[in-house]
Design a protein around this motif. Structure first.
Motif, mmCIF file in Angstrom:
data_model
loop_
_atom_site.group_PDB
_atom_site.id
_atom_site.type_symbol
_atom_site.label_atom_id
_atom_site.label_comp_id
_atom_site.label_asym_id
_atom_site.label_seq_id
_atom_site.Cartn_x
_atom_site.Cartn_y
_atom_site.Cartn_z
ATOM 1 N N VAL A 1 0.862 -1.189 0.000
ATOM 2 C CA VAL A 1 0.000 0.000 0.000
ATOM 3 C C VAL A 1 0.893 1.232 0.000
ATOM 4 C CG1 VAL A 1 -1.854 1.234 1.172
ATOM 5 C CG2 VAL A 1 -1.750 -1.264 1.321
ATOM 6 N N VAL B 1 2.013 4.944 0.328
ATOM 7 C CA VAL B 1 1.476 6.100 1.049
ATOM 8 C C VAL B 1 2.305 7.332 0.724
ATOM 9 C CG1 VAL B 1 0.820 7.018 3.316
ATOM 10 C CG2 VAL B 1 0.820 4.542 2.920
ATOM 11 N N VAL C 1 -3.392 7.937 -0.143
ATOM 12 C CA VAL C 1 -3.172 6.616 -0.738
ATOM 13 C C VAL C 1 -3.968 6.560 -2.037
ATOM 14 C CG1 VAL C 1 -3.602 4.134 -0.516
ATOM 15 C CG2 VAL C 1 -2.794 5.444 1.456
ATOM 16 N N VAL D 1 -8.435 1.057 4.203
ATOM 17 C CA VAL D 1 -7.139 1.667 4.519
ATOM 18 C C VAL D 1 -7.361 2.686 5.633
ATOM 19 C CG1 VAL D 1 -5.243 3.078 3.673
ATOM 20 C CG2 VAL D 1 -6.274 1.362 2.171
ATOM 21 N N LYS E 1 -8.100 8.771 -5.171
ATOM 22 C CA LYS E 1 -7.209 8.650 -4.025
ATOM 23 C C LYS E 1 -7.930 9.062 -2.759
ATOM 24 C CE LYS E 1 -5.053 13.249 -3.888
ATOM 25 N NZ LYS E 1 -3.771 13.992 -3.917
#
Length: 613
Positions: free
Chosen positions: A8, A10, A23, A39, A183
Motif C-alpha cells: 500500500v 502512502v 493513498v 485503509v 485517491k
C-alpha cells in the motif's frame, strides 16, 4: 505487508499549515489469497494519552450530529477498549439494511481531531470522504492511548443473508472486484494555544471550505421562521373488496396560501421560508421520481401554486417546492424500474424498505422502492429545472439529495459512494447559477455549503454513553455564512430544549404544518402529522398561537445576532453553556433543573440570559 504479500503506497506532503497523507487505491498490490478492503490513515495522529483521560482539556472530537467531545475514562476493572465507527455522510444507502438502529444522527462533516491541553491535531478528509468511516478506540490499554482516525473502505460491498440449513442463516458481505477510482487523503493541522479546541477545529475547517471555494465568504442572514407544509400521503381504499390507491390530502395549495397569509398577519415578519413537501403526484410517499415533476390533482393546479407564489413574494416569504430525486417505486419521469435503478456491489439492484417505527424492522406491508441510478442524475435534475421554470418557482428544495450518499456499481466512478459530493454540488450550483434559491434538509457539509437555507440542521449527537458533551460544531462552522434552522419545534419531544438549542447558536425556528388532520394519517410511514395542524376552527386549537408566541419571545435576541458568526463557545458546566458572537453579544443557556448564578450572570433553569457587547 510481507506476510500477506500486500503493498500500500502512502504519500506524505508537507505544506504551510500541516501535512497531507494520501493513498491511491489503484496502486495497491494484492495477491490471490489476500485482498485489501479498507485503509486506515495515521490512526494515532489524533490521540489522547490515557493518563490524561480525566482532564477536561484532553479530549477527542467527533462530528456526529451537531458534534460531540469525548473525554475517555479508563476502567481499571476492564481490559477491553470501547471501539466505535461512524460512516461519514451516513451509511451507504445502497447497502441493504436488515434493521433500523435507534441512532438518528450521523456524521455530516469530514473532520475530526484530538485536544491535548494547549496542543491539538485537527484532521480534514480532503478526498473520498464518501467511503470514509471515523473509527477509534477509547481507553485502549494495549497502547495506552485513545484515538480517532479515518478508515476508507476502498472496496465496496453488499450485505446478504444466506441460508445454510433449514433454520440457520448467516449475514455476510460480498465485496466488489475493483477499488474505488479516487485517491484517499487526510490533511492534518497542528493547533496551539487558544486554537487548540473544537472552536479552533471549526475555524480550521471553515477556512478550508472557503479556501477551496466550497463555501462563500459573504455574510448570510438566517430566517427566524421556517415552515414545512406537508401535502399528503397515499392511502388504500376498497370498493366492493377491490383495493385502489387514493391521495389523502393534509394540505392543499389554497390552504397553504391561507396559512402563509395568517402567519404574515400574526407575526408581522418581513422574511420567512415556506417549503412545500409532498405536493407531487405521490404526495409524501415514494412513487414516481420527483413526484413526476407535477402537482398532485387533489392538491390544486398550476394556478393555485402561482397564486401562492405571487402572494408570498409580496409578503417576503421564500417559497420552495420539494423534489425527491433519489427514491422511486414506479417507472416515470425519465426513470425506469427496469434500467434506472442503482446497482449494488454484488451486481444486482437493491430493493429498499420502509421500516416499522415500533419494531425497527422492514415493514413488508408497504411497497418496496429503489434508488435512482446515479447515471440518471443529470436527466432528473434537468426535468426538475424545467418544472420549476414552468411554475415560476423562486426556490427548489432537495431534501433527499442533500442528506444522502450512496454507491452505484453501474459505473466504476460511483463505486463505494465515490464522487457523490461532486455530483450533488454540481446540481446545486447549476440551479443557483440559474437564479433559483436552494433548500436542503439535515444536509451533509458539501451540500449545506451551497444551500440558500438548510432545514433540520442537527441539534444534538447520537447521545451514546461514551460521549461526554454535545457541542454545536455544525452551527459554529456555518453560522453567518449559511442560513439555518433546527428541527421542527412542534414535533420535538421537549419543545423547550429544542428552543434553547436554537437560542444557543442563534439559528432559526422550524415548524412542520398541515392544513387539516385526518385520523387515517396515523397509518402513514411518515411521523410528521402528530401535533402539526396549523389551526382547527371547530375547536379553536392548533399550532398557530404557539408560533406567534414563540416568534415574539425569540425575535429580539435573534435579530441581535442574525448574520453574525460564532467566535467562541464554552461549556461552563454540564448544563450551562455560553456562546459569543462576532458582534460581542453573548448568550448563556441553562439546560439544567436549577438556576445558575455566577456573579452578575444569572440564568434561570430551562432559560437563557443575554449579555450585550
Amino acid at each position: 505487508f510481507e506476510d500477506r504479500q500486500l503493498t500500500v503506497p502512502v504519500s506524505f506532503t508537507l505544506n504551510s499549515k500541516g501535512v497531507d497523507v494520501s493513498v491511491d487505491p489503484t496502486k495497491i498490490q494484492e495477491n490471490a489469497d489476500y485482498n485489501v478492503y479498507g485503509v486506515q490513515i495515521a490512526p494515532f495522529f489524533c490521540s489522547v494519552n490515557n493518563r490524561n483521560a480525566s482532564k477536561k482539556d484532553h479530549y477527542l472530537f467527533l462530528p456526529v450530529g451537531s458534534g460531540t467531545i469525548i473525554n475517555p475514562i479508563v476502567d481499571n476493572n476492564s481490559d477491553a477498549a470501547i471501539i466505535f465507527e461512524e460512516p461519514v455522510y451516513g451509511a451507504d444507502a445502497n447497502i441493504i439494511k436488515f434493521e433500523e438502529k435507534t441512532n438518528t444522527e450521523t456524521v455530516r462533516m469530514p473532520v475530526y481531531g484530538a485536544v491535548n491541553g494547549d496542543k491539538a491535531a485537527c484532521a480534514i478528509i480532503k478526498s473520498s470522504a464518501e467511503n470514509a468511516y471515523l473509527t477509534g478506540a477509547l481507553a485502549q490499554k494495549l497502547t495506552g492511548y485513545s484515538y480517532i482516525s479515518a478508515e476508507f473502505r476502498v472496496r465496496g460491498y453488499q450485505e446478504v443473508v444466506q441460508s445454510l440449513f433449514t433454520s440457520t442463516t448467516v449475514k455476510t458481505k460480498l465485496y466488489a472486484d475493483a477499488f474505488t477510482p479516487d485517491k484517499v487523503e487526510v490533511g492534518f493541522y497542528p493547533l496551539y494555544g487558544e486554537d487548540a479546541s473544537y472552536i479552533g477545529f471549526a475555524n480550521t475547517y471553515r477556512d478550508y471550505l472557503t479556501e477551496t471555494k466550497a463555501l462563500k465568504t459573504e455574510k448570510s442572514e438566517d430566517s427566524l421562521l421556517n415552515l414545512k407544509l406537508i401535502g399528503g400521503v397515499e392511502t388504500k381504499e376498497f370498493h366492493f373488496g377491490i383495493p385502489s390507491t387514493d391521495m389523502l390530502v393534509a394540505t392543499n395549495l389554497k390552504q397553504a396560501k391561507s396559512i402563509v397569509q395568517d402567519i404574515k398577519t400574526r407575526t408581522g415578519l418581513d422574511k420567512f421560508n415556506v417549503n412545500l413537501v409532498g405536493f407531487g403526484t405521490s404526495g409524501n410517499d415514494i412513487g414516481v421520481v420527483a413526484g413526476d415533476y407535477a402537482i398532485g390533482d387533489k392538491f390544486g393546479d398550476d394556478d393555485d401554486l402561482k397564486s401562492l407564489i405571487k402572494y408570498s413574494n409580496g409578503a417576503g416569504a421564500n417559497v420552495y417546492f420539494n423534489f425527491d430525486m433519489i427514491h422511486f417505486s414506479e417507472s416515470g419521469g425519465g426513470v425506469s424500474t427496469t434500467f434506472g435503478k442503482a446497482d449494488a456491489a454484488n451486481g444486482s439492484f437493491t430493493e429498499q424498505n420502509y421500516f416499522s417505527m415500533n419494531l425497527r424492522l422492514p415493514d413488508t406491508k408497504l411497497r418496496k422502492y429503489y434508488l435512482v441510478a446515479r447515471t440518471e442524475f443529470s436527466e432528473v435534475a434537468a426535468n426538475i429545472k424545467e418544472a420549476a421554470a414552468e411554475w415560476k418557482l423562486p426556490g427548489i428544495s432537495l431534501d433527499t439529495l442533500t442528506s444522502i450518499c450512496y454507491s452505484d456499481y453501474n459505473d466504476k466512478q460511483y463505486y463505494a459512494g465515490a464522487n457523490f459530493e461532486e455530483q450533488a454540488t454540481a446540481i446545486i450550483g447549476n440551479y443557483k447559477n440559474s437564479g433559483y434559491k436552494i433548500a436542503g434538509s439535515d444536509a451533509n457539509a458539501f451540500a449545506a455549503a451551497g444551500c440558500t437555507h438548510v432545514y433540520d440542521v442537527p441539534m444534538q449527537s447520537s447521545k451514546y454513553r461514551y460521549y461526554t458533551s454535545d457541542i454545536p460544531f455544525y452551527q459554529i462552522v456555518f453560522k453567518g455564512l449559511v442560513s439555518m434552522s433546527g428541527t421542527a419545534m412542534n414535533l420535538a419531544t421537549n419543545k423547550n430544549i429544542n428552543f434553547l438549542k436554537a437560542v444557543e447558536t442563534g439559528t432559526g425556528l422550524t415548524y412542520t404544518l398541515i392544513g387539516k388532520y385526518d385520523t387515517n394519517l396515523i397509518t402513514s410511514a411518515h411521523n410528521v402529522f402528530y401535533g402539526s395542524v396549523y389551526w382547527d376552527k371547530t375547536i379553536e386549537h392548533g399550532v398557530a398561537t404557539d408560533i406567534q408566541a414563540t416568534v415574539d419571545a425569540y425575535k429580539g435576541f435573534f435579530e441581535s445576532v442574525n448574520g453574525e458568526k460564532i467566535v467562541n463557545h464554552e461549556l461552563i458546566t454540564d448544563e450551562v453553556r455560553c456562546t459569543t458572537f462576532s458582534n460581542g453579544v453573548s448568550v448563556y443557556v441553562n439546560y439544567g433543573l436549577t438556576d445558575y448564578i455566577n456573579g452578575e450572570i444569572k440564568v434561570a433553569a430551562g432559560g437563557y440570559t443575554v449579555k450585550e457587547a
